[in-house]
Motif scaffolding. Structure first.
Motif, PDB file in Angstrom:
ATOM      1  N   PRO A   1       6.006  -9.489 -11.182  1.00 15.07           N
ATOM      2  CA  PRO A   1       7.283  -8.652 -11.599  1.00 15.07           C
ATOM      3  C   PRO A   1       7.203  -7.548 -12.458  1.00 15.07           C
ATOM      4  O   PRO A   1       7.976  -6.440 -12.171  1.00 15.07           O
ATOM      5  N   GLU A   2       6.266  -7.659 -13.371  1.00 11.42           N
ATOM      6  CA  GLU A   2       6.301  -6.372 -14.182  1.00 11.42           C
ATOM      7  C   GLU A   2       5.695  -5.175 -13.745  1.00 11.42           C
ATOM      8  O   GLU A   2       5.711  -3.991 -14.175  1.00 11.42           O
ATOM      9  N   ASP A   3       5.470  -5.206 -12.441  1.00  9.72           N
ATOM     10  CA  ASP A   3       4.892  -4.089 -11.664  1.00  9.72           C
ATOM     11  C   ASP A   3       6.114  -3.261 -10.956  1.00  9.72           C
ATOM     12  O   ASP A   3       5.840  -2.313 -10.519  1.00  9.72           O
ATOM     13  N   THR A   4       7.328  -3.951 -11.142  1.00  8.00           N
ATOM     14  CA  THR A   4       8.168  -3.387 -10.399  1.00  8.00           C
ATOM     15  C   THR A   4       8.718  -1.971 -11.565  1.00  8.00           C
ATOM     16  O   THR A   4       8.914  -1.870 -12.482  1.00  8.00           O
ATOM     17  N   ALA A   5       8.849  -0.916 -10.601  1.00  7.05           N
ATOM     18  CA  ALA A   5       9.151   0.083 -10.958  1.00  7.05           C
ATOM     19  C   ALA A   5       9.194   1.408 -10.027  1.00  7.05           C
ATOM     20  O   ALA A   5       9.077   1.141  -8.765  1.00  7.05           O
ATOM     21  N   VAL A   6       9.347   2.778 -10.257  1.00  3.25           N
ATOM     22  CA  VAL A   6       9.602   3.580  -9.215  1.00  3.25           C
ATOM     23  C   VAL A   6       8.134   4.336  -9.299  1.00  3.25           C
ATOM     24  O   VAL A   6       7.563   4.584 -10.328  1.00  3.25           O
ATOM     25  N   TYR A   7       7.292   4.435  -8.200  1.00  7.00           N
ATOM     26  CA  TYR A   7       6.172   4.973  -8.387  1.00  7.00           C
ATOM     27  C   TYR A   7       6.234   6.694  -7.775  1.00  7.00           C
ATOM     28  O   TYR A   7       6.559   6.784  -6.637  1.00  7.00           O
ATOM     29  N   TYR A   8       5.651   7.159  -8.576  1.00  9.40           N
ATOM     30  CA  TYR A   8       5.521   8.785  -8.304  1.00  9.40           C
ATOM     31  C   TYR A   8       3.811   9.105  -8.038  1.00  9.40           C
ATOM     32  O   TYR A   8       2.745   8.742  -8.829  1.00  9.40           O
ATOM     33  N   CYS A   9       3.769   9.871  -7.175  1.00  8.75           N
ATOM     34  CA  CYS A   9       2.787  10.661  -6.736  1.00  8.75           C
ATOM     35  C   CYS A   9       2.440  11.954  -7.373  1.00  8.75           C
ATOM     36  O   CYS A   9       3.359  12.691  -7.562  1.00  8.75           O
ATOM     37  N   ASN A  10       1.269  12.172  -7.967  1.00  5.00           N
ATOM     38  CA  ASN A  10       1.136  13.398  -8.713  1.00  5.00           C
ATOM     39  C   ASN A  10      -0.198  13.953  -8.052  1.00  5.00           C
ATOM     40  O   ASN A  10      -1.316  13.330  -7.834  1.00  5.00           O
ATOM     41  N   ALA A  11      -0.175  15.316  -7.860  1.00  2.00           N
ATOM     42  CA  ALA A  11      -1.423  16.186  -7.257  1.00  2.00           C
ATOM     43  C   ALA A  11      -1.511  17.274  -8.047  1.00  2.00           C
ATOM     44  O   ALA A  11      -0.476  18.049  -8.129  1.00  2.00           O
ATOM     45  N   ASN A  12      -2.592  17.803  -8.646  1.00  2.00           N
ATOM     46  CA  ASN A  12      -2.929  18.920  -9.506  1.00  2.00           C
ATOM     47  C   ASN A  12      -3.465  19.638  -8.276  1.00  2.00           C
ATOM     48  O   ASN A  12      -4.552  19.734  -7.884  1.00  2.00           O
ATOM     49  N   ILE A  13      -2.754  20.932  -7.686  1.00  7.55           N
ATOM     50  CA  ILE A  13      -3.012  21.757  -6.999  1.00  7.55           C
ATOM     51  C   ILE A  13      -3.204  23.136  -7.163  1.00  7.55           C
ATOM     52  O   ILE A  13      -2.636  23.730  -8.228  1.00  7.55           O
ATOM     53  N   ARG A  14      -4.477  23.674  -6.733  1.00  7.70           N
ATOM     54  CA  ARG A  14      -4.775  25.142  -7.047  1.00  7.70           C
ATOM     55  C   ARG A  14      -4.104  26.007  -5.753  1.00  7.70           C
ATOM     56  O   ARG A  14      -4.508  25.675  -4.685  1.00  7.70           O
ATOM     57  N   ARG A  15      -3.193  26.709  -5.876  1.00 10.54           N
ATOM     58  CA  ARG A  15      -2.430  27.386  -5.088  1.00 10.54           C
ATOM     59  C   ARG A  15      -3.334  28.505  -4.360  1.00 10.54           C
ATOM     60  O   ARG A  15      -3.695  29.037  -3.374  1.00 10.54           O
ATOM     61  N   THR A  16      -4.216  29.215  -5.411  1.00 10.60           N
ATOM     62  CA  THR A  16      -5.420  30.139  -4.721  1.00 10.60           C
ATOM     63  C   THR A  16      -6.838  29.729  -5.527  1.00 10.60           C
ATOM     64  O   THR A  16      -6.687  28.996  -6.355  1.00 10.60           O
ATOM     65  N   ARG A  17      -7.620  30.413  -4.963  1.00 11.00           N
ATOM     66  CA  ARG A  17      -9.166  30.092  -5.907  1.00 11.00           C
ATOM     67  C   ARG A  17      -9.037  30.699  -7.262  1.00 11.00           C
ATOM     68  O   ARG A  17     -10.011  30.413  -7.949  1.00 11.00           O
ATOM     69  N   TRP A  18      -8.073  31.469  -7.646  1.00  8.92           N
ATOM     70  CA  TRP A  18      -7.982  32.400  -8.739  1.00  8.92           C
ATOM     71  C   TRP A  18      -7.304  31.554  -9.989  1.00  8.92           C
ATOM     72  O   TRP A  18      -7.169  32.076 -11.053  1.00  8.92           O
ATOM     73  N   GLU A  19      -6.677  30.556  -9.430  1.00 13.93           N
ATOM     74  CA  GLU A  19      -5.942  29.802 -10.209  1.00 13.93           C
ATOM     75  C   GLU A  19      -6.228  28.663 -10.660  1.00 13.93           C
ATOM     76  O   GLU A  19      -6.940  27.876 -10.124  1.00 13.93           O
ATOM     77  N   TYR A  20      -5.821  28.207 -11.981  1.00 13.07           N
ATOM     78  CA  TYR A  20      -6.055  26.912 -12.383  1.00 13.07           C
ATOM     79  C   TYR A  20      -4.919  25.956 -11.592  1.00 13.07           C
ATOM     80  O   TYR A  20      -4.048  26.519 -11.008  1.00 13.07           O
ATOM     81  N   GLY A  21      -5.134  24.440 -11.673  1.00  5.13           N
ATOM     82  CA  GLY A  21      -4.145  23.666 -10.894  1.00  5.13           C
ATOM     83  C   GLY A  21      -2.858  23.684 -11.729  1.00  5.13           C
ATOM     84  O   GLY A  21      -2.915  23.681 -12.982  1.00  5.13           O
ATOM     85  N   ASN A  22      -1.619  23.114 -10.718  1.00  8.96           N
ATOM     86  CA  ASN A  22      -0.594  22.964 -11.537  1.00  8.96           C
ATOM     87  C   ASN A  22       0.196  21.737 -10.869  1.00  8.96           C
ATOM     88  O   ASN A  22      -0.410  21.341  -9.797  1.00  8.96           O
ATOM     89  N   ASP A  23       0.580  20.983 -11.831  1.00 13.39           N
ATOM     90  CA  ASP A  23       1.270  19.456 -11.096  1.00 13.39           C
ATOM     91  C   ASP A  23       2.252  19.489 -10.409  1.00 13.39           C
ATOM     92  O   ASP A  23       3.174  20.207 -10.538  1.00 13.39           O
TER      93      ASP A  23
ATOM     94  N   ARG B   1       0.872  -1.202   0.204  1.00 12.86           N
ATOM     95  CA  ARG B   1       0.074   0.171  -0.003  1.00 12.86           C
ATOM     96  C   ARG B   1       1.012   1.254  -0.064  1.00 12.86           C
ATOM     97  O   ARG B   1       1.672   1.402   0.788  1.00 12.86           O
ATOM     98  N   LEU B   2       0.661   2.033  -1.061  1.00 10.10           N
ATOM     99  CA  LEU B   2       1.425   3.409  -1.151  1.00 10.10           C
ATOM    100  C   LEU B   2       0.612   4.309  -0.535  1.00 10.10           C
ATOM    101  O   LEU B   2      -0.710   4.288  -0.887  1.00 10.10           O
ATOM    102  N   SER B   3       1.217   5.441  -0.045  1.00 11.03           N
ATOM    103  CA  SER B   3       0.599   6.612   0.694  1.00 11.03           C
ATOM    104  C   SER B   3       1.412   7.878   0.106  1.00 11.03           C
ATOM    105  O   SER B   3       2.522   7.637  -0.179  1.00 11.03           O
ATOM    106  N   CYS B   4       0.653   9.013   0.163  1.00  9.43           N
ATOM    107  CA  CYS B   4       1.126  10.018  -0.532  1.00  9.43           C
ATOM    108  C   CYS B   4       0.397  11.343   0.046  1.00  9.43           C
ATOM    109  O   CYS B   4      -0.969  11.357   0.329  1.00  9.43           O
TER     110      CYS B   4
END
Length: 121
Positions: free
Chosen positions: A87-109, A19-22
């Motif tokens: 075995p084919e699931d072996t990899a580096v797993y990365y978490c991505n979050a698309n975040i809105r810094r303010t209510r007036w902005e679109y999200g950035n990864d 189980r991965l957490s981010c």
């Protein structure tokens, strides 16, 4: 400053589970989509699973029926339950979050640093 940090990777035998957490931390307005990507040696980074802020999920065909993505909006966290690992699931797993810094902005990864998952007998 926004920070995304993964945890939970490791070594597991075929058929096992992990189980991965981010968690996303810092000062921001909200988080849109969150997701897990992976990159195996010599291959491009690929989407494993994604989840919207409303809970709609999508999965790569290769993990459907084995992996489950979920999130806790109150804690700014996303999880990936990985079952029946191969075995084919072996990899580096990365978490991505698309975040809105303010209510007036679109999200950035924002990306985590990655966590290694190794499936081997």
């Amino acid at each position: 400053q926004v920070q995304v940090v993964e945890s939970g990777g490791g070594f597991v035998q075929p058929g096992g589970s992990l189980r991965l957490s981010c968690v996303a931390s810092g000062t921001f307005f909200s988080i849109n989509d969150m997701g897990w990507y992976r990159q195996a040696p010599g291959k491009q980074r690929e989407l494993v699973a994604g989840i919207t802020s409303g809970g709609t999920t999508n999965y790569a065909d290769s993990v459907k029926g084995r992996f489950i993505i979920s999130r806790d909006n109150a804690k700014n966290m996303v999880f990936l339950q990985m079952n029946s690992l191969k075995p084919e699931d072996t990899a580096v797993y990365y978490c991505n979050a698309n975040i809105r810094r303010t209510r007036w902005e679109y999200g950035n990864d924002s990306w985590g640093q990655g966590t290694q998952v190794t499936v081997s007998s």
